[in-house]
Design an enzyme around this catalytic site. Structure first.
Site, PDB file in Angstrom:
ATOM      1  N   ASN A   1      -8.997   2.214  11.734  1.00  0.00           N
ATOM      2  CA  ASN A   1      -7.980   2.948  10.963  1.00  0.00           C
ATOM      3  C   ASN A   1      -8.608   4.188  10.349  1.00  0.00           C
ATOM      4  O   ASN A   1      -9.795   4.448  10.533  1.00  0.00           O
ATOM      5  CB  ASN A   1      -7.357   2.035   9.902  1.00  0.00           C
ATOM      6  CG  ASN A   1      -8.415   1.486   8.964  1.00  0.00           C
ATOM      7  OD1 ASN A   1      -9.055   2.228   8.246  1.00  0.00           O
ATOM      8  ND2 ASN A   1      -8.605   0.167   9.008  1.00  0.00           N
TER       9      ASN A   1
ATOM     10  N   LYS B   1       1.651  -9.114  -3.680  1.00  0.00           N
ATOM     11  CA  LYS B   1       0.288  -9.397  -3.191  1.00  0.00           C
ATOM     12  C   LYS B   1      -0.647  -9.799  -4.320  1.00  0.00           C
ATOM     13  O   LYS B   1      -1.484 -10.681  -4.176  1.00  0.00           O
ATOM     14  CB  LYS B   1      -0.306  -8.144  -2.530  1.00  0.00           C
ATOM     15  CG  LYS B   1       0.244  -7.860  -1.169  1.00  0.00           C
ATOM     16  CD  LYS B   1      -0.368  -6.611  -0.607  1.00  0.00           C
ATOM     17  CE  LYS B   1       0.437  -6.142   0.590  1.00  0.00           C
ATOM     18  NZ  LYS B   1       0.065  -4.805   1.029  1.00  0.00           N
TER      19      LYS B   1
HETATM   20  O1  C5P Z   1      -2.023  -7.482   2.211  1.00  0.00           O
HETATM   21  P1  C5P Z   1      -2.794  -6.249   2.310  1.00  0.00           P
HETATM   22  O2  C5P Z   1      -3.657  -6.153   3.519  1.00  0.00           O
HETATM   23  O3  C5P Z   1      -1.998  -4.999   2.130  1.00  0.00           O
HETATM   24  O4  C5P Z   1      -3.783  -6.281   1.022  1.00  0.00           O
HETATM   25  C1  C5P Z   1      -4.606  -5.241   0.746  1.00  0.00           C
HETATM   26  C2  C5P Z   1      -5.849  -5.707   0.032  1.00  0.00           C
HETATM   27  O5  C5P Z   1      -6.382  -6.819   0.718  1.00  0.00           O
HETATM   28  C3  C5P Z   1      -6.940  -4.655   0.028  1.00  0.00           C
HETATM   29  O6  C5P Z   1      -7.667  -4.761  -1.176  1.00  0.00           O
HETATM   30  C4  C5P Z   1      -7.782  -5.030   1.228  1.00  0.00           C
HETATM   31  O7  C5P Z   1      -9.124  -4.613   1.075  1.00  0.00           O
HETATM   32  C5  C5P Z   1      -7.665  -6.544   1.254  1.00  0.00           C
HETATM   33  N1  C5P Z   1      -7.678  -7.129   2.600  1.00  0.00           N
HETATM   34  C6  C5P Z   1      -8.563  -8.156   2.852  1.00  0.00           C
HETATM   35  N2  C5P Z   1      -8.585  -8.739   4.102  1.00  0.00           N
HETATM   36  C7  C5P Z   1      -7.756  -8.337   5.075  1.00  0.00           C
HETATM   37  C8  C5P Z   1      -6.843  -7.294   4.817  1.00  0.00           C
HETATM   38  C9  C5P Z   1      -6.834  -6.712   3.572  1.00  0.00           C
HETATM   39  O8  C5P Z   1      -9.310  -8.537   1.963  1.00  0.00           O
HETATM   40  N3  C5P Z   1      -7.816  -8.897   6.245  1.00  0.00           N
END
Ligand code: C5P
Length: 396
Positions: free
Chosen positions: A210, A336
């Site tokens: 990304n 979240k």
């Molecule tokens: O649910 P979402 O991916 O939007 O949540 C974002 C948060 O979760 C961010 O702090 C990101 O670093 C973390 N995250 C994580 N593991 C993932 C995806 C996102 O810890 N696989």
């Protein structure tokens, strides 16, 4: 961003320039310090004039350059008395030796003795001099008295030799001035920060990733370090320089990051997940480069949710997550926050101007409990400090 908090804004900096080739970098140092909002007054030694002209330093600083102790008999008292911090860059073995032994035989060495604040030195010299035991003793004396050292680096030296002795880079000198002046309110924290993108490999040469640059996470790591925390930075691939002083762990995939976080979590008091972790990873990575074909169907599976796993730990640290959204409002971020058992979530709409990926600014909303704090567009450095300020307040 005129009113944002900056450690060096409105600070009076006294810059001593001594006779080393690196004196030419002083011009850049002055320019960048002024960009930070500081005013800079320069004192040169006689030898420094061989490497940078007083006129160029005068133009850069906007102040008369001082060099002669007798042209204004009180300048050795008034110049230091008006300064918030004193930096010597480059600092030769000579000025370090003189200061360590209390010798005051020119304007700069005399000012050093009359100054009451923090002093930062950026040594620069040939490696033989840097390693000389007499020099080492002088340096040790200054460090034991609270003088702050930045650099030198290893590299190719002015004499054509390779070795230690190259003056620290200008951004590192500025960082050490910021650190010297910062409020040390995170002294007892072990902060684990994640940053950057992850790469999910389809085959040995292709991956899904990304647009994350790592800038937000690196800014948080630098701010926490400046404020006295022990900082571990787990970073996906990023072109940014490693902040000096962090425990740095380089990772590529979401699973690498998951494992690295799991390893560091037990010794961390705070986890700040600024990384843009890929939500999906190829179900199977091909060991060979995939051949070209008319169609390629990828089977993806969910990658580990690192922050959710941390939130489930019995002895969980204070957890700060990020919610990068496109066009959504804060409700989703709030959801979240609860679901993943975070203590704070930083919402940003990455489609807004001045926010999100690969820019130096961000526009965020800090959400904790029922509170929402909307910040204006700020530099990522200022956003980092605002997040840490809020964290300190909650944890107090
Ligand atoms: O649910 P979402 O991916 O939007 O949540 C974002 C948060 O979760 C961010 O702090 C990101 O670093 C973390 N995250 C994580 N593991 C993932 C995806 C996102 O810890 N696989």
């Amino acid at each position: 961003m005129k009113n944002e908090r900056k450690v060096l804004r409105n600070k009076s900096i006294l810059l001593g320039v001594t006779g080393g080739v690196a004196a030419y970098k002083s011009l850049d140092l002055i320019r960048r310090l002024r960009e930070e909002g500081s005013s800079v007054k320069v004192i040169m030694t006689g030898a420094a004039k061989n490497f940078a002209t007083p006129l160029s330093l005068e133009v850069a600083s906007g102040h008369r350059v001082c060099a002669d102790i007798f042209s204004d008999p009180m300048s050795h008292i008034t110049l230091p008395a008006d300064a918030d911090i004193f930096v010597i860059a480059p600092a030769t073995a000579n000025i370090i030796g003189k200061f360590a032994n209390g010798i005051a035989d020119d304007l700069l060495s005399t000012c050093l003795l009359s100054f009451r604040g923090k002093i930062v030195i950026a040594p620069a010299m040939n490696w033989r001099m840097y390693e000389n035991p007499v020099f080492r003793k002088n340096l040790k004396t200054l460090l034991s008295l609270g003088v702050i050292q930045v650099g030198p680096e290893k590299g190719s030296l002015a004499c054509g030799e390779e070795g230690i002795g190259k003056m620290a880079d200008v951004p590192d000198i500025i960082e050490s001035l910021k650190s010297a002046l910062a409020n040390k309110d995170l002294l007892n924290e072990n902060i684990l920060v994640t940053a950057g993108p992850t790469r999910e490999y389809l085959d040995p040469v292709r991956f899904l990733s990304n647009r994350s640059s790592g800038k937000m996470g690196y800014a948080i790591a630098r701010a926490a370090l400046r404020r006295g925390a022990e900082v571990t930075l787990i970073s996906g691939p990023s072109s940014l320089d490693k902040p000096k002083g962090v425990h740095f762990i380089s990772v590529e995939t979401a699973w690498d990051m998951f494992n690295a976080v799991a390893g560091e979590l037990p010794s961390s008091t705070v986890l700040i997940m600024a990384a843009a972790v890929s939500d999906f990873t190829p179900a199977k990575m091909s060991q060979k480069k995939l051949e070209k074909s008319e169609k390629l169907i990828l089977h993806l599976e969910r990658s580990p949710d690192i922050i959710a796993a941390a939130g489930k730990k019995k002895k969980k640290p204070f957890i700060i997550g990020f919610a990068a959204e496109t066009g959504r409002k804060t409700e989703n971020a709030r959801k979240k926050l609860k679901e993943k058992n975070m203590d704070m979530i930083i919402f940003n709409d990455v489609t807004e101007a001045g926010a999100g990926f690969d820019v130096d600014t961000n526009k965020v909303v800090i959400i904790e409990g029922e509170k929402e704090i909307s910040l204006p567009v700020l530099s990522k450095d200022a956003v980092a400090d605002a997040i840490l300020d809020r964290m300190v307040k909650i944890r107090a």
